[in-house]
Design an enzyme around this catalytic site. Sequence first.
Site, PDB file in Angstrom:
ATOM      1  N   ASP A  54      39.220  24.815  39.991  1.00 45.90           N
ATOM      2  CA  ASP A  54      40.285  25.816  40.074  1.00 45.90           C
ATOM      3  C   ASP A  54      40.222  26.611  38.779  1.00 45.90           C
ATOM      4  O   ASP A  54      40.482  26.071  37.695  1.00 45.90           O
ATOM      5  CB  ASP A  54      41.634  25.117  40.229  1.00 45.90           C
ATOM      6  CG  ASP A  54      42.802  26.089  40.323  1.00 45.90           C
ATOM      7  OD1 ASP A  54      42.619  27.294  40.062  1.00 45.90           O
ATOM      8  OD2 ASP A  54      43.919  25.630  40.661  1.00 45.90           O
ATOM      9  N   TYR A 143      46.065  44.974  42.481  1.00 43.27           N
ATOM     10  CA  TYR A 143      44.757  44.319  42.549  1.00 43.27           C
ATOM     11  C   TYR A 143      43.741  45.094  41.720  1.00 43.27           C
ATOM     12  O   TYR A 143      42.971  44.503  40.951  1.00 43.27           O
ATOM     13  CB  TYR A 143      44.298  44.243  44.003  1.00 43.27           C
ATOM     14  CG  TYR A 143      42.852  43.844  44.180  1.00 43.27           C
ATOM     15  CD1 TYR A 143      42.443  42.527  44.030  1.00 43.27           C
ATOM     16  CD2 TYR A 143      41.884  44.797  44.514  1.00 43.27           C
ATOM     17  CE1 TYR A 143      41.113  42.163  44.205  1.00 43.27           C
ATOM     18  CE2 TYR A 143      40.554  44.444  44.686  1.00 43.27           C
ATOM     19  CZ  TYR A 143      40.173  43.135  44.529  1.00 43.27           C
ATOM     20  OH  TYR A 143      38.864  42.779  44.688  1.00 43.27           O
ATOM     21  N   LYS A 147      41.219  44.016  38.533  1.00 42.65           N
ATOM     22  CA  LYS A 147      39.769  44.189  38.524  1.00 42.65           C
ATOM     23  C   LYS A 147      39.324  45.141  37.407  1.00 42.65           C
ATOM     24  O   LYS A 147      38.214  45.008  36.882  1.00 42.65           O
ATOM     25  CB  LYS A 147      39.293  44.693  39.889  1.00 42.65           C
ATOM     26  CG  LYS A 147      39.299  43.608  40.962  1.00 42.65           C
ATOM     27  CD  LYS A 147      38.347  42.464  40.599  1.00 42.65           C
ATOM     28  CE  LYS A 147      38.172  41.468  41.714  1.00 42.65           C
ATOM     29  NZ  LYS A 147      37.197  40.402  41.391  1.00 42.65           N
TER      30      LYS A 147
END
Length: 235
Positions: A54, A143, A147
């Site tokens: 994870d 999002y 990025k």
Amino acid sequence: MKLHNATVLITGANRGIGLAFAREALARGARKVYAGARNPASITLPGVEALALDVNDGAQVAAAARHAGDVTLVINNAGIAHFGGFLAESGIESARTQLETNFFGPLRVSQAFAPVLAANGGGAILNVLSVASWISSPMLAVYGASKSAAWALTNGLRHELRAQGTQVLGMHMGFVDTDMTQDIGMPKSTPEDVVRRALDALEAGAEEVLADELTRQVKQGLAADPGIYLRDARG
């Protein structure tokens, strides 16, 4: 670097692009592939070693680096995508959640494995980025910010790791046909296509790969006047 005889670690390798990376690495003759996932039982591809990983768990990342001390290629693929803009009621929470996985995740993994790569001759890091690093729309605004941060991380790592001979490749792409994009009605590349282009670029010694036509068009538009990033990406 070459995939033949490489030892590869892939985060988020249980499905989608990560699974395609694992398959292609094996096809190109990788000596060993560590397939990382939050739930290692979800790794069913023959020929890989499932690894509990994870990227949001620092202790688990450190344990993975101790276990996989023979790695020569790290593929930071694990990521999440939530719809929504900055001014949505959940905008701040969404930003924190996505930055945790999409920025801090690859940062944790890169910090942990940089010494491993140095000890094994330099190797390479491949970061899975997005065309959303450069353009924005309300649907994927938050999002895209995560990025963009991952893109900046990639550029910074490239400079910091150059002295130890580590190649750092940023993989930019548009929509890819995976579970993550199943509700998006836009043209999509296949995971296999973008992965082949990325690994071709890696083996050619590149530092950046534009894995589909949309991304190539957007990259050209960044230098336009007005820049493509000034427009809503839906337009």
